[in-house]
Design an enzyme around this catalytic site. Sequence first.
Site, PDB file in Angstrom:
ATOM      1  N   ARG A 136     -26.049 -33.953 -72.410  1.00  0.00           N
ATOM      2  CA  ARG A 136     -26.708 -34.078 -71.108  1.00  0.00           C
ATOM      3  C   ARG A 136     -28.235 -34.112 -71.278  1.00  0.00           C
ATOM      4  NH1 ARG A 136     -22.665 -30.224 -67.381  1.00  0.00           N
ATOM      5  NH2 ARG A 136     -20.773 -31.337 -67.999  1.00  0.00           N
ATOM      6  N   ASN A 187     -22.942 -36.408 -76.216  1.00  0.00           N
ATOM      7  CA  ASN A 187     -21.899 -36.279 -75.197  1.00  0.00           C
ATOM      8  C   ASN A 187     -22.551 -36.286 -73.818  1.00  0.00           C
ATOM      9  OD1 ASN A 187     -19.105 -35.350 -74.214  1.00  0.00           O
ATOM     10  ND2 ASN A 187     -20.439 -33.740 -73.421  1.00  0.00           N
ATOM     11  N   GLU A 188     -22.112 -37.198 -72.946  1.00  0.00           N
ATOM     12  CA  GLU A 188     -22.622 -37.254 -71.574  1.00  0.00           C
ATOM     13  C   GLU A 188     -24.150 -37.281 -71.563  1.00  0.00           C
ATOM     14  OE1 GLU A 188     -20.869 -33.876 -69.625  1.00  0.00           O
ATOM     15  OE2 GLU A 188     -18.839 -34.650 -69.788  1.00  0.00           O
ATOM     16  N   ILE A 189     -24.746 -38.064 -72.438  1.00  0.00           N
ATOM     17  CA  ILE A 189     -26.183 -37.951 -72.706  1.00  0.00           C
ATOM     18  C   ILE A 189     -27.059 -38.378 -71.544  1.00  0.00           C
ATOM     19  CG2 ILE A 189     -25.857 -38.159 -75.192  1.00  0.00           C
ATOM     20  CD1 ILE A 189     -26.678 -41.083 -74.989  1.00  0.00           C
TER      21      ILE A 189
END
Length: 804
Positions: A362, A398-400
């Site tokens: 994130r 992940n879910e950057i």
Amino acid sequence: MTRTFVFTLIILLSFSVDAFDRKAQNINANWQYLEKPYQSPNEAHKDNDWKEINLPHTWNSHDPVDMVPGYRRDASWYKRTIQIDQLTSDEVYILYFEGVNIVSDIYVNKVKVGAHVGGYVGFEVPITEALKKGENEIMVRVDNGYNPQVIPSQKSDFVIYGGITRDVWLQKLSRAYISDVKITPEISSQEYGDVKIALSVDGEIRSKDKLKIEVFSPQGEKVFGSVLESQPLVTAQFKIQNPELWDVSTPNLYSVRATVLDGKKELDVITDRYGYRWFEFKDHGPFYLNGKRLLIRGTHRHEEHAGMGAAMPNELHRKDLEMIKGMGANFVRLGHYPQDPEVYKACDELGLLVWDELPWCRGGVGDDVWKGNTKKLLSEMIDQNYNHPSVILWSLGNEIYWLPDFEGGDDTQAINAYLKELNDMAHQLDPTRKTAIRKYYEGADIVDVFSPSIWSGWYSGSYQNYEKAISKSLKKYPHFIHMEYGGSSTVGRHSEQPINGEGIVKTDDWEEAVNQVEVRNIAQEGDWSENYIVDLFDWHLRVSESHDKFVGNAQWAFKDFATPLRPENDIPYINQKGLTDREGNPKDAYYVFKSYWSDEPFIYIESHTWTERSGPEGKLRNLSVFSNLEEVELFHNELSLGKRERNVEEFPACGLNWDIDFKEGPNQLKAIGYDKQGYKVEDTLIVNYHYQPALAPDRLQLSYDLLESGDYLLTATAVDINGRRCLDYEHRVYFQCLSGGRLNKDLGTPTGSEATRMANGVASIVLIADEGAETIKAAVLNQDFKGEYLTIQNTKITQPKTTP
């Protein structure tokens, strides 16, 4: 260069070689800790509030899961003394930290000798110049405060534990020592294995110094040897015939031993290990390991444990991986950060493929400082885990894109430009492995392997649409693997008719929506029962096990873990998607996976946490038995209900299910599983069944049991006016210890939280008596019932433990 391998291998050698007195001394014991954010060592040193602790340590071992929102995000100090009996020009001293969260400054005798930005990776600090003969003081300032310049983002769905969370080593090295070993096997068939070994030598190298390289087979037989001139970078290459392959079922490991020689004197000796294996992701097709199709059967792991947080001893790291392998998995994603060196060592030895992940979770893309810190962490992750044959994927995040920490941080053009830099960098550092990313669709074609977000039956749609979901992704993405699926479950919560979303959710949806508030889903509407999650996993596994082109998937996650984002969960601040609770105790779902994946014969009646049930007389109840044996027979009150043959095409439980006509009162169930060789295993269960359901809840009833530990298990039960247990009461209750003891709380477990939602009308917590207390007074309350009180006469009897 990082030196993770050195410490692992020195332990293996146990200092048995006749060499220079190279030592890697574990210095976890006898530290002092100060929970104050002083800026300088002088300020910290003057304080008198230091407490004695041992490492690994985190100051967030309990507060992420207490009843106060948030957890401590600030700086603390650690200090320890070391004794140096002599200092010579031929000796080099280095401190090695396996992991410090998340920014650290290191001092020796109040002189700053090093610093590190970023947790989850190891780093070394040369300290020779700051040492003196005699007693020396090490001080470490550690800070896990809000810092958008350091990944992972503070908006991530897990706790960023502060502290020295892994082992610390003091190394004593010779004037010339080996600082890095890179082992690169190249193999595409079992006929030949080529290996390139690159060694870095640091310190004072003299013209007569030599470097001896030896390679040994898994049985300890020498397969290669060479003596070369010692210089800063030395390479050797050799080939062997018919190497023993590293595989998930036969994880064969070769070892490299490198020695720096001054004439006949051994100045330095280290060893490392590697494996021969090759792999391939077929375009729009399955995964191959060593030329054979292998279905990825995986899970995910966060690095934490109840009461310890991330500061876990090596034995618990190992236990987690053994349990993962024990359920038959062959793959683990280390989410969402590199983990303890013991984890990679265990995966190498057990035969678990690894998705290793850069902690870009994130937060979007940041400024130049952020980019520099992130690249450094990627370099460190690859460098220290390069030699592990278990690692096949370097995940870049992940879910950057989600929840940007910087203005414009979610701009896809900017993210893609930087992601391409990371992807190129990963391939330059390691051309032998693939890159990956999860849930960043705009970058799916940048990396080698991609995982979309498919949460069929939880955050979107129905689990019965899982096959449609993966078929779409197989066509869309050349190298598709499915990371993360599953859902939350509360231990002991069961339902005769678990909510499955019919008439509530859009069953055709399968991709997780960004805004969960706008979409009705099972995560919000479901009952969080163990039954529903068992059915969800059973369906997913039935699909994945029979799909001929599917690479495979990894369930999220192996063990319940803490998160600051979920105060409303049944156990506050706990992500309850684990196959085990936060202490590693299996839920029902663990046995579903074991029935599909494990080779160890076993059988499990669903469910050992469902022993109180009710319903009308004559109402048939379908009961599942999970087993990996070919045939199962079920007995009800000693009467055989017949045998069933296991068939993966059938649902539920591969056809191992029976309709039961429960009788009033105790019902004995026994399941016996048989294999073709006549081997059998069995499982038994007693279910108390009631024809008359309870009326509306009337009160909370408190009771207790004396545990073998001498503590008490305090249990609250919702009962009706007739004293019958209300199986459908699921409201939150709050425990208190009023005097004479304390609650064993802030653990985030089914019996370790002072506030928890009931499971089938029951909730419990462990209560610890004060020394010498004659009575203990406890209470439970909620808005429905203003309070129920209990006095325990403290007659603790220590029962001797028996050895099986």
